[in-house]
Design an enzyme around this catalytic site. Structure first.
Site, PDB file in Angstrom:
ATOM      1  CG  ASN A  45      -1.959  -1.111   1.114  1.00 17.22           C
ATOM      2  OD1 ASN A  45      -2.109  -1.712   0.058  1.00 17.22           O
ATOM      3  ND2 ASN A  45      -2.631  -1.402   2.207  1.00 17.22           N
ATOM      4  CG  ASP A  49      -2.904   3.183   2.829  1.00 17.65           C
ATOM      5  OD1 ASP A  49      -2.284   2.918   3.889  1.00 17.65           O
ATOM      6  OD2 ASP A  49      -3.659   2.355   2.291  1.00 17.65           O
ATOM      7  CG  HIS A  79       4.297  -1.650  -4.707  1.00 17.61           C
ATOM      8  ND1 HIS A  79       3.238  -2.520  -4.774  1.00 17.61           N
ATOM      9  CD2 HIS A  79       5.383  -2.359  -5.109  1.00 17.61           C
ATOM     10  CE1 HIS A  79       3.666  -3.706  -5.207  1.00 17.61           C
ATOM     11  NE2 HIS A  79       4.960  -3.633  -5.409  1.00 17.61           N
ATOM     12  CB  CYS A  88      13.260  15.614  -8.381  1.00 17.15           C
ATOM     13  SG  CYS A  88      13.989  16.408  -9.814  1.00 17.15           S
ATOM     14  CB  THR A  95      -2.098  -8.772  -1.366  1.00 18.71           C
ATOM     15  OG1 THR A  95      -1.490  -8.719  -2.672  1.00 18.71           O
ATOM     16  CG2 THR A  95      -1.530  -9.941  -0.603  1.00 18.71           C
ATOM     17  CG  ASN A 140      -6.911 -12.056   0.041  1.00 14.79           C
ATOM     18  OD1 ASN A 140      -6.475 -11.021   0.542  1.00 14.79           O
ATOM     19  ND2 ASN A 140      -6.342 -12.631  -1.001  1.00 14.79           N
TER      20      ASN A 140
HETATM   21  P1  NAD Z   1      -5.601  -5.709  -5.347  1.00 16.51           P
HETATM   22  O1  NAD Z   1      -6.503  -4.544  -5.484  1.00 16.51           O
HETATM   23  O2  NAD Z   1      -5.060  -6.331  -6.574  1.00 16.51           O
HETATM   24  O3  NAD Z   1      -6.346  -6.867  -4.517  1.00 16.51           O
HETATM   25  C1  NAD Z   1      -7.038  -6.588  -3.353  1.00 16.51           C
HETATM   26  C2  NAD Z   1      -7.143  -7.831  -2.506  1.00 16.51           C
HETATM   27  O4  NAD Z   1      -7.737  -7.470  -1.277  1.00 16.51           O
HETATM   28  C3  NAD Z   1      -8.011  -8.941  -3.091  1.00 16.51           C
HETATM   29  O5  NAD Z   1      -7.307 -10.128  -2.950  1.00 16.51           O
HETATM   30  C4  NAD Z   1      -9.274  -8.959  -2.226  1.00 16.51           C
HETATM   31  O6  NAD Z   1      -9.751 -10.242  -1.937  1.00 16.51           O
HETATM   32  C5  NAD Z   1      -8.774  -8.358  -0.941  1.00 16.51           C
HETATM   33  N1  NAD Z   1      -9.770  -7.564  -0.233  1.00 16.51           N
HETATM   34  C6  NAD Z   1     -10.612  -6.626  -0.716  1.00 16.51           C
HETATM   35  N2  NAD Z   1     -11.347  -6.101   0.274  1.00 16.51           N
HETATM   36  C7  NAD Z   1     -10.970  -6.731   1.414  1.00 16.51           C
HETATM   37  C8  NAD Z   1     -11.352  -6.640   2.766  1.00 16.51           C
HETATM   38  N3  NAD Z   1     -12.303  -5.802   3.174  1.00 16.51           N
HETATM   39  N4  NAD Z   1     -10.746  -7.464   3.658  1.00 16.51           N
HETATM   40  C9  NAD Z   1      -9.791  -8.347   3.270  1.00 16.51           C
HETATM   41  N5  NAD Z   1      -9.378  -8.459   2.000  1.00 16.51           N
HETATM   42  C10 NAD Z   1      -9.955  -7.666   1.091  1.00 16.51           C
HETATM   43  O7  NAD Z   1      -4.494  -5.224  -4.367  1.00 16.51           O
HETATM   44  P2  NAD Z   1      -2.948  -5.586  -4.195  1.00 16.51           P
HETATM   45  O8  NAD Z   1      -2.753  -7.057  -4.320  1.00 16.51           O
HETATM   46  O9  NAD Z   1      -2.512  -4.893  -2.962  1.00 16.51           O
HETATM   47  O10 NAD Z   1      -2.186  -4.950  -5.444  1.00 16.51           O
HETATM   48  C11 NAD Z   1      -2.530  -3.738  -5.890  1.00 16.51           C
HETATM   49  C12 NAD Z   1      -1.450  -2.678  -6.033  1.00 16.51           C
HETATM   50  O11 NAD Z   1      -2.246  -1.522  -5.948  1.00 16.51           O
HETATM   51  C13 NAD Z   1      -0.443  -2.530  -4.933  1.00 16.51           C
HETATM   52  O12 NAD Z   1       0.787  -2.508  -5.524  1.00 16.51           O
HETATM   53  C14 NAD Z   1      -0.716  -1.157  -4.304  1.00 16.51           C
HETATM   54  O13 NAD Z   1       0.430  -0.321  -4.342  1.00 16.51           O
HETATM   55  C15 NAD Z   1      -1.741  -0.493  -5.166  1.00 16.51           C
HETATM   56  N6  NAD Z   1      -2.918   0.069  -4.447  1.00 16.51           N
HETATM   57  C16 NAD Z   1      -2.744   0.558  -3.203  1.00 16.51           C
HETATM   58  C17 NAD Z   1      -3.812   1.059  -2.485  1.00 16.51           C
HETATM   59  C18 NAD Z   1      -3.548   1.606  -1.103  1.00 16.51           C
HETATM   60  O14 NAD Z   1      -2.452   2.086  -0.853  1.00 16.51           O
HETATM   61  N7  NAD Z   1      -4.492   1.515  -0.153  1.00 16.51           N
HETATM   62  C19 NAD Z   1      -5.093   1.024  -3.032  1.00 16.51           C
HETATM   63  C20 NAD Z   1      -5.262   0.517  -4.343  1.00 16.51           C
HETATM   64  C21 NAD Z   1      -4.141   0.034  -5.026  1.00 16.51           C
HETATM   65 ZN    ZN Z   2      15.257  17.998  -8.801  1.00 12.27          ZN
END
Ligand code: NAD
Ligand code: ZN
Length: 238
Positions: A87, A89, A103, A111, A174, A196
């Site tokens: 994440n 965030d 990430h 920059c 994830t 998940n």
């Molecule tokens: P993804 O969006 O591909 O998958 C989300 C996963 O979370 C799924 O497996 C789903 O089953 C599970 N999920 C959804 N809601 C849930 C809940 N309430 N409780 C438990 N599990 C739940 O996410 P990812 O695998 O983290 O990959 C996405 C990429 O997106 C990452 O590299 C990240 O940097 C970026 N991203 C980050 C954020 C953030 O920072 N909050 C948000 C969106 C995307």
């Molecule tokens: Zn610079």
């Protein structure tokens, strides 16, 4: 249990109001990933990319850590815990936990002209004040775009390659696509836990010792008990 190693993803923050990719058909807040998160196209979409991440910072500013972030914090106090998060965030930090961001971090700018990184908190993006590269359009959010080098991956893989049988690995919220969770878990000899929302094609849940499906905020209470039981067994058995 020797150590608790956590790999978290977007699902952890879903109940704090920050949408995941998967829940929105591969779109991120109605934008195609190719337009806002690809190293090959971000300069072409410069204004859109900055508008997009400005809005994401607004969203993260308003979001509060949920029960799952707080529980993870409590484990970090109780157990020898290493947290890796995909994440961008800051909700784990808002809950008081310390995590390694694989990430990047939405609150930082990078920059690309002079490699300077700096914190802008939740504010709109600004040009680099070191090299004044604004005109060359070289400033990006310090989040890892697809196709870009991820500076914390070596740290992650070093730990993963050296996991011990006494370690517990928790994968939470994830889809395991960007980080190959199936490969990691099939090579791991210790106890692995998956939490998940639901079974999904991208993760082979049968590889895990224990699975919890449902909202992360519900699962963490069950995982907490599971870890307590596990620890009691380890302590009485050692
Ligand atoms: P993804 O969006 O591909 O998958 C989300 C996963 O979370 C799924 O497996 C789903 O089953 C599970 N999920 C959804 N809601 C849930 C809940 N309430 N409780 C438990 N599990 C739940 O996410 P990812 O695998 O983290 O990959 C996405 C990429 O997106 C990452 O590299 C990240 O940097 C970026 N991203 C980050 C954020 C953030 O920072 N909050 C948000 C969106 C995307
Ligand atoms: Zn610079």
């Amino acid at each position: 249990m020797k150590r608790l190693i956590i790999l978290s993803g977007a699902g952890l923050s879903a109940e704090s109001g920050i949408p995941t990719f998967r829940g929105s058909n591969g779109l991120w807040e109605n934008h195609k990933l190719e337009d806002v998160a690809y190293i090959g196209s971000w300069k072409k979409n410069y204004d859109l990319v900055h508008q997009f991440y400005n809005s994401r910072r607004e969203e993260v500013k308003k979001a509060q850590p949920n029960v799952a972030h707080k529980m993870i914090r409590s484990w970090q106090i109780k157990y020898d815990t290493v947290i890796f998060t995909q994440n961008i965030d800051d909700l784990l930090e808002k809950a008081g936990a310390s995590a390694i961001h694989l990430h990047g971090n939405i609150k930082e700018m990078l920059c690309t002209a002079c490699a300077y990184t700096w914190n802008i908190n939740y504010d709109p993006w600004v040009a680099c004040n070191r090299c004044k590269c604004n005109s060359r359009r070289g400033v990006k959010p310090n989040v890892v775009f697809f196709g870009e080098n991820a500076p914390n991956y070596p740290k992650f893989w070093k730990l993963i390659d050296n996991l011990l049988q006494t370690d517990v690995l928790l994968v939470i919220g994830t889809a395991g696509v960007v980080i190959p969770v199936n490969d990691i878990v099939s090579d791991f000899k210790g106890i692995s836990i998956l939490a998940n929302l639901e079974e999904e094609e991208t993760i082979n849940s049968s590889l895990f010792t224990k699975t919890f499906f449902g909202n992360a905020t519900k699962s963490v209470t069950l995982i907490d008990k599971y870890l307590l039981d596990l620890n009691a067994i380890t302590i009485s058995g050692s």
